[in-house]
Scaffold this active site. Structure first.
Site, PDB file in Angstrom:
ATOM      1  N   SER A  63     -11.259 -24.444  14.301  1.00 48.90           N
ATOM      2  CA  SER A  63     -10.408 -24.796  13.149  1.00 48.90           C
ATOM      3  C   SER A  63     -11.168 -25.062  11.853  1.00 48.90           C
ATOM      4  CB  SER A  63      -9.580 -26.032  13.467  1.00 48.90           C
ATOM      5  OG  SER A  63      -8.425 -25.642  14.138  1.00 48.90           O
ATOM      6  N   LYS A  66     -10.452 -22.787   9.058  1.00 53.01           N
ATOM      7  CA  LYS A  66      -9.236 -22.926   8.240  1.00 53.01           C
ATOM      8  C   LYS A  66      -9.571 -23.351   6.804  1.00 53.01           C
ATOM      9  CE  LYS A  66      -6.542 -23.603  12.399  1.00 53.01           C
ATOM     10  NZ  LYS A  66      -6.115 -24.455  13.480  1.00 53.01           N
ATOM     11  N   TYR A 188      -5.688 -14.588  13.139  1.00 51.46           N
ATOM     12  CA  TYR A 188      -5.887 -16.041  13.285  1.00 51.46           C
ATOM     13  C   TYR A 188      -6.953 -16.326  14.350  1.00 51.46           C
ATOM     14  CZ  TYR A 188      -5.058 -20.765  14.927  1.00 51.46           C
ATOM     15  OH  TYR A 188      -5.256 -22.062  15.330  1.00 51.46           O
ATOM     16  N   TYR A 240      -6.908 -33.454  12.676  1.00 50.65           N
ATOM     17  CA  TYR A 240      -5.782 -33.456  13.615  1.00 50.65           C
ATOM     18  C   TYR A 240      -4.929 -34.708  13.378  1.00 50.65           C
ATOM     19  CZ  TYR A 240      -8.938 -30.070  15.731  1.00 50.65           C
ATOM     20  OH  TYR A 240      -9.776 -29.013  15.942  1.00 50.65           O
ATOM     21  N   VAL A 258     -12.070 -27.504  17.690  1.00 45.45           N
ATOM     22  CA  VAL A 258     -12.137 -27.820  19.120  1.00 45.45           C
ATOM     23  C   VAL A 258     -13.404 -27.274  19.803  1.00 45.45           C
ATOM     24  CG1 VAL A 258      -9.643 -28.090  19.454  1.00 45.45           C
ATOM     25  CG2 VAL A 258     -10.694 -25.842  19.804  1.00 45.45           C
TER      26      VAL A 258
HETATM   27  N1  GLU Z   1      -8.126 -21.541  17.983  1.00 45.17           N
HETATM   28  C1  GLU Z   1      -7.766 -22.894  18.260  1.00 45.17           C
HETATM   29  C2  GLU Z   1      -6.298 -23.003  18.582  1.00 45.17           C
HETATM   30  O1  GLU Z   1      -5.519 -22.393  17.934  1.00 45.17           O
HETATM   31  C3  GLU Z   1      -8.155 -23.742  17.100  1.00 45.17           C
HETATM   32  C4  GLU Z   1      -7.896 -25.168  17.378  1.00 45.17           C
HETATM   33  C5  GLU Z   1      -8.781 -26.098  16.634  1.00 45.17           C
HETATM   34  O2  GLU Z   1      -9.985 -25.948  16.557  1.00 45.17           O
HETATM   35  O3  GLU Z   1      -8.186 -27.046  16.125  1.00 45.17           O
HETATM   36  O4  GLU Z   1      -5.894 -23.703  19.452  1.00 45.17           O
END
Ligand code: GLU
Length: 304
Positions: A63, A66, A188, A240, A258
Site C-alpha cells: 500500500s 498508493k 492495482y 489503516y 502489508v
Molecule cells: N495489495 C494489498 C491488498 O489490496 C495492499 C494492502 C496494503 O498494503 O494495505 O490487500
C-alpha cells in the site's frame, strides 16, 4: 543530530519485539518472506543517508505504492480528484466493503483499497502506458532504474483477491470507476507488487519532506501546496485503522503496507523508511512502528 548512532541504538532497543506480530499471508507469495528481516534508512534533505541492517534489501511495498499513485493523480487532475475519492480517515479496515456501500461507492480516502482502485482507474484513463509510467515516476523519485514490479506477487494476489474484486465491482456498480473491472484490478495489484528497499523508499519520500519546493518527476508536477496537502492525507489516513495511534505514538505523516514497510517524513528535515514483516492486528509493522516511535522520541523531532 547523530542519526546514524540513533538508528543503531533503536535497532538494539526494539529487539524485545522481534517475535511479536505475524507477517501477512493472505497474499500467498508474501508468506515466503523471512519474517525476521529488519531494515531502516533515514535520508536528510541535506543529502545524508543513514542505514541499519537490511536497508538495501527490496521487499513488497504494497500500500505504500498508493502514495505514488496519489501524487500522479493529483498532478493530472488537481482538486477535481476529490470529487471521485474523499480525504477523511475511514475508521474501518483497509479492505472494508461496508462503508463503501453506505457511502454509495465514493471511497473515504485514497489510501484504502477502494480509494486506490479509483486512483488506478484515473491513471488507466489518463495515460497511454500506465504500468510503465507509474514505474518511471517512482524510479525518478528514488533515483533507481532497477526497481520493478514482482509479477509473482501480483499474480498471487490476483488469484486470491476476492475481496478486492468485490470492492472493484461495487465501485463499477456506482460508476466511480470507468474502466473494465479486471483491468482496474490488474493495475492495482501490479502497483502493490512494486519492490523497493528502505533506502529507495526513503529517497522516494524525500521530495515530500522537502515540501516547500514542490516537485516535477517524469512529467508529473506537484506544487508545494499540493505536496503539503498530500502530507496531510498521509497523516490522517496513512496507517489503516490506526492513523490516530500512529499520530499519537510517532507523530509523522507516512504510509504503511502489508509487506511490513513504513515510509514517513519529518517536514523540511528527513524522510525515513523501515521494514519488518511482522504486522500487528491492524496491519502495521510492529517493529517498524516501535522504531519510528523511538526515533521521534529520542530526537524530539515530530510534527507535534
Ligand atoms: N495489495 C494489498 C491488498 O489490496 C495492499 C494492502 C496494503 O498494503 O494495505 O490487500
Amino acid at each position: 543530530m547523530d542519526y546514524g548512532k540513533i538508528l543503531e541504538e533503536i535497532f538494539l532497543k526494539i529487539q524485545p519485539y522481534s517475535k511479536e506480530g505475524r507477517q501477512a499471508t493472505y497474499i500467498p507469495a508474501l508468506a515466503n518472506v523471512n519474517p525476521d528481516r529488519f531494515g531502516m534508512c533515514l535520508c536528510t534533505i541535506d543529502g545524508e543517508d543513514y542505514c541499519v541492517e537490511s536497508a538495501d534489501v527490496r521487499f513488497s511495498v504494497q500500500s505504500i505504492s498508493k502514495v505514488f499513485a496519489l501524487a500522479m493523480c493529483l498532478s493530472l487532475r488537481g482538486e477535481s480528484l476529490w470529487e471521485r475519492v474523499g480525504k477523511e480517515p475511514s475508521g474501518t479496515a483497509f479492505n472494508s466493503l461496508v462503508q463503501l456501500e453506505v457511502e454509495k461507492g465514493i471511497p473515504r480516502n485514497p489510501f484504502m483499497n477502494a480509494g486506490a482502485m479509483v486512483l488506478a482507474d484515473i491513471l488507466l484513463s489518463s495515460l497511454d502506458n500506465p504500468e510503465e509510467e507509474f514505474l518511471s515516476f517512482v524510479r525518478a523519485l528514488c533515483g533507481s532504474d532497477s526497481i520493478c514490479y514482482n509479477r509473482e506477487v501480483a499474480m498471487s494476489e490476483r488469484e486470491t483477491g476476492f475481496l478486492n474484486a468485490a470492492i472493484a465491482n461495487l465501485l463499477k456498480y456506482h460508476a466511480t470507476v470507468e474502466n473494465d473491472v479486471e483491468r482496474v484490478l490488474d493495475f492495482y495489484f501490479t502497483m502493490c507488487s512494486l519492490e523497493m528497499s528502505c533506502r529507495e523508499l526513503a529517497k522516494a519520500f524525500l521530495p515530500f519532506a522537502n515540501h516547500r519546493d514542490g516537485f516535477a518527476y517524469s512529467g508529473f508536477m506537484l506544487t508545494s501546496s499540493q505536496v503539503k496537502r498530500m502530507n496531510a492525507v498521509m497523516q490522517t489516513c496513512g496507517f489503516y485503522d490506526e492513523a490516530g495511534e500512529f499520530s499519537y505514538l510517532v507523530g509523522l505523516p507516512g504510509k504503511s503496507g502489508v509487506g511490513g514497510g513504513i515510509a514517513a517524513i519529518y517536514p523540511l528535515r528527513y524522510s525515513v523508511a523501515v521494514w519488518s514483516p511482522r504486522l500487528n492486528g491492524k496491519g502495521n509493522s510492529v517493529m517498524g512502528m516501535k522504531a519510528l516511535e523511538l526515533l521521534t522520541t529520542e530526537t524530539k523531532e515530530s510534527i507535534f
